[in-house]
Design a protein around this motif. Structure first.
Motif, PDB file in Angstrom:
ATOM      1  N   LYS A 165      -3.650  -3.060  -5.794  1.00  0.00           N
ATOM      2  CA  LYS A 165      -4.407  -4.310  -5.919  1.00  0.00           C
ATOM      3  C   LYS A 165      -3.785  -5.404  -5.047  1.00  0.00           C
ATOM      4  CE  LYS A 165      -6.610  -4.182 -10.456  1.00  0.00           C
ATOM      5  NZ  LYS A 165      -6.629  -4.784 -11.798  1.00  0.00           N
ATOM      6  N   ASN A 176       0.832  -1.200   0.000  1.00  0.00           N
ATOM      7  CA  ASN A 176       0.000   0.000   0.000  1.00  0.00           C
ATOM      8  C   ASN A 176       0.874   1.260   0.000  1.00  0.00           C
ATOM      9  OD1 ASN A 176      -2.771   1.230   0.378  1.00  0.00           O
ATOM     10  ND2 ASN A 176      -1.666   2.105   2.108  1.00  0.00           N
ATOM     11  N   ILE A 227      -4.690  -4.801  -1.437  1.00  0.00           N
ATOM     12  CA  ILE A 227      -6.085  -5.182  -1.176  1.00  0.00           C
ATOM     13  C   ILE A 227      -6.219  -6.702  -1.121  1.00  0.00           C
ATOM     14  CG2 ILE A 227      -8.440  -5.148  -2.099  1.00  0.00           C
ATOM     15  CD1 ILE A 227      -7.534  -2.481  -0.923  1.00  0.00           C
ATOM     16  N   THR A 236      -7.384  -8.675   2.193  1.00  0.00           N
ATOM     17  CA  THR A 236      -8.574  -9.524   2.151  1.00  0.00           C
ATOM     18  C   THR A 236      -8.230 -10.938   2.608  1.00  0.00           C
ATOM     19  OG1 THR A 236      -9.439  -8.204   0.332  1.00  0.00           O
ATOM     20  CG2 THR A 236     -10.430 -10.373   0.657  1.00  0.00           C
TER      21      THR A 236
END
Length: 175
Positions: free
Chosen positions: A127, A107, A130, A134
């Protein structure tokens, strides 16, 4: 030692930095080579807006443990705040090399690429961040569910014993 670290962590979560600092310094009296304590003292210094002191702590943590990904990422944040994006980028890349499953440095790299208007790399790292976040969230949910499932038999037994105790007491009072 783990108890002290957990206690200090509890204080940090509550924003009680003086108490946490005291415990981390106590840890360093016991173990002067504890890289985690130096890293956490750096985090406290950042939260208190003392970036120079934080930088010293993060560098010390990395000297003691070059594989401490969070210290590398945290040091990158110091460089980022000071506008030295190349050094920040190097620190984030090192953090990723140490722990490729940690979403935070991905990030942070995404933010650097966004600032430099390298949209392809921004999207790539964002991406990945993320995706890893997740994945960690799902792992945490699975771990929590397994932990809760292990508690169910004990809770059932405890419930049964409580009911039996109440029945025993009720019967005893009727006599």
């Amino acid at each position: 030692m783990d108890d002290l670290i957990n206690k200090a962590e509890h204080h940090m979560e509550r924003g009680e930095y003086q108490q946490a600092r005291k415990i981390y310094n106590e840890i360093l009296l016991i173990d002067p080579n504890n890289a985690i304590a130096y890293n956490k003292l750096g985090v406290i210094s950042v939260r208190e807006e003392n970036l120079e002191q934080a930088k010293i702590y993060f560098i010390k943590a990395l000297e003691l443990n070059p594989k401490l990904s969070s210290a590398s990422s945290n040091l990158g944040n110091i460089y980022f705040e000071k506008g030295n994006f190349e050094k920040a980028k190097d620190c984030y890349e090192k953090a990723i090399a140490i722990d490729p499953d940690n979403p935070v440095p991905y990030n942070n790299l995404a933010v650097i690429y966004k600032k430099s208007k390298d949209i392809d790399k921004f999207v790539k790292f964002y991406k990945k961040s993320i995706e890893l976040s997740t994945h960690k969230l799902n792992d945490t949910k699975i771990h929590f569910k397994k932990k809760e499932a292990k508690k169910l038999p004990y809770m059932a037994i405890l419930g049964f014993l409580i009911v039996m105790l109440i029945l025993y007491l009720l019967i005893s009072f009727k006599r």
